[in-house]
Design a protein around this motif. Structure first.
Motif: not given
Lengths: 341, 189
Positions: B35-36, A13, B135-136, B120-121, B31-32, A9-10, A16-17, B39-41, B131-132, B116-117
């Motif tokens: 986005m996570a 993401i 895990y991010w 996530l949405r 911003l990233h 997932l990381r 995507q970014a 789901g979009n910019e 989760l973001v 997965l991304v």
């Protein structure tokens, strides 16, 4: 398993970014909206809430169709154009197929003309002065063109709706991945001739001038036929840089809410009065163009309707030209390629 | 992706200079994150701007501007802001442009990470935020709970449910047969 999934997932993401960055101006926009909010609150305390609320309503795109004015209109226009550019950039990356249906109600006696001539294949930006060969032009009443990831198909129709001209790849367009070099042909149905190889000259780009005159929107109609989403983005960007576009209200086209942007070019002092207007209707939700109209004294001479299709295999079939049996192929001089202008 | 603690200038009420410096240094990361969450910019930029506006309403001293902005961002995503975004997306002309398509996009690479991304949405906003963050941003449960203003138990539960749902939604990607192009409808304006 959880950590594996979390790691994937990381990575997803991050992917995507990748390549996206914050556009400048966000803080300025936030401060502007913040100050406006404070102004409303202050006005509410002072008993002038109605006036302030009305001011804010005119600063946004009014749902009643009333156009915003002054500095707020410029900001609103800039916002709409910026969103339109972003939406078109997403299409350019392959998120959708661009479909343009155009007709010329008054220009060129209501007809489009595609000039077919020979050229050298190495010339990417063909100059009309370098074209050779007999006049093989075809005329059609209206046309539909499709564009997806660098591939274009054009279909021209006569007054009775019959297909009179077609140009595009004969091979299937894959939805993603590497695009193999297509075999591109042109078919003149009146003369019953098939031409290949042909060059569509790459995606055409309509060029917009800030001033009124014959070159206000040059490159038409060929550029309208061949323009990619990036070409349209360039037009709206140019119109914005000239300060031409103004949000002139909201409407519905076929039930779809749209924002109307009108560009009236500045007068060129060396030319006679020239009353041209370019109007662009932008979908209020997706910010993609819905309709483009170029008018002279309010009489449209080019009009184009846009559709944005999912790049499904079924829709991608629209980009493929089916060659009918029995049409003889024209042999071009050695080393030459047919160019559609 | 550990949380940053830069202060982007002297502490105090958020002013334009501090905010400009923060966004210049950390704007892309924020911003990233947005986005996570969205789901979009485009929605991400709207969310970030909404968070900045909310920050500007703060009248008291803010020591760590980034941490405070990130807290607002995640809480907005997990709370009311999502409803507006969801309504906006649900009316979209072309959902794939707004990355709101349900199910796999036929154009997308058949790849579990992309799946997965996208999946996530589909999760509820709070699970998505957890989760973001976990895990991010790679925060601990305690740190995640602190950002979202909830208990560690709630974070653990939301994270667990979110992962299970992600696994369910991406189950077809574990199949040996690739799945592509299930949609053939033609959407026009």
């Amino acid at each position: 398993m959880n950590s594996d999934l979390g790691e994937l997932l990381r990575e997803g993401i991050d992917r995507q970014a990748a390549g996206t960055s914050l556009r400048p101006g966000l803080a300025a926009r936030a401060f502007h909206r913040h100050r406006r909010l404070i102004a409303i609150r202050t006005a509410t305390v002072g008993g002038t809430a109605i006036v302030a609320a009305a001011a804010v309503l005119t600063a946004t795109i009014g749902a009643n169709g009333a156009p915003p004015r002054g500095e707020s209109n410029i900001q609103t226009t800039a916002y709409v154009v910026s969103r339109a550019e972003q939406a078109l950039a997403a299409v350019e990356r392959g998120n959708a197929i661009q479909e343009v249906r155009a007709h010329a109600p008054t220009a060129d006696r209501g007809r489009f003309a595609a000039t077919l001539a020979w050229s050298w294949p190495i010339m990417r930006n063909v100059d009309v002065r370098n074209l050779h060969g007999p006049d093989l032009s075809v005329q059609f009443q209206r046309f539909t063109s499709w564009y997806y990831r660098g591939r274009t198909r054009i279909a021209g129709y006569g007054a009775d709706g019959s297909l009179v001209f077609q140009a595009g790849p004969t091979t299937t367009t894959p939805p993603s991945g590497r695009q193999p070099a297509p075999r591109v042909v042109a078919i003149d149905y009146h003369r019953r001739l098939l031409f290949q190889p042909i060059s569509l000259g790459g995606p055409g780009t309509p060029r917009l001038s800030c001033h009124m005159g014959p070159d206000f929107l040059s490159g038409t109609p060929g550029a309208i036929m061949k323009s990619s989403p990036a070409g349209w983005a360039a037009v709206v960007r140019k119109a914005l840089s000239c300060g031409l576009f103004q949000v002139t209200g909201r409407q519905r086209i076929d039930g779809v809410p749209v924002i109307r942007l009108a560009a009236t070019p500045r007068m060129n002092p060396h030319l006679a009065p020239w009353k041209e207007q370019l109007t662009l209707w932008i979908n209020a939700r997706s910010f993609l163009p819905v309709r483009l109209e170029w008018a002279h004294r309010k009489v449209p001479f080019y009009a184009a309707d846009f559709s944005w299709l999912h790049p499904t295999p079924a829709n991608l079939r629209a980009l493929r030209v089916s060659v009918p049996a029995g049409i003889p192929e024209v042999r071009l001089p050695a080393g030459r390629v047919l160019v559609i202008w | 992706m550990a949380p940053h603690s830069n202060q982007a200038g002297p502490a105090g009420r958020p002013d334009r200079g501090r905010l400009d410096r923060l966004l210049a240094e950390r704007g892309d990361h924020l911003l990233h994150a947005a986005m996570a969450l969205t789901g979009n910019e485009l929605d991400a930029e709207d969310l970030l701007q909404a968070a900045v506006e909310r920050l500007l309403r703060r009248r008291r001293r803010v020591d760590d501007l980034e941490a405070y902005l990130r807290r607002i961002l995640y809480n907005l995503a997990a709370d009311g802001w999502r409803e507006r975004a969801a309504r906006y997306r649900s009316r979209a002309l072309l959902p794939s442009l707004l990355n709101d398509g349900t199910g796999p996009d036929p154009v997308a690479t058949v790849d579990l990470r992309d799946a997965l991304v996208r999946a996530l949405r589909e999760l509820p906003p709070q699970q998505r935020a957890v989760l973001v963050l976990r895990y991010w941003e790679q925060l601990t449960q305690a740190e995640t709970a602190d950002v979202l203003g909830c208990s560690e138990g709630a974070v653990k539960s939301a994270g667990s449910r979110g992962l299970s749902r992600l696994r369910e939604l991406t189950a077809p990607w574990h199949d040996p047969q690739p799945r592509l192009a299930n949609a053939t409808t033609k959407e026009t304006s």
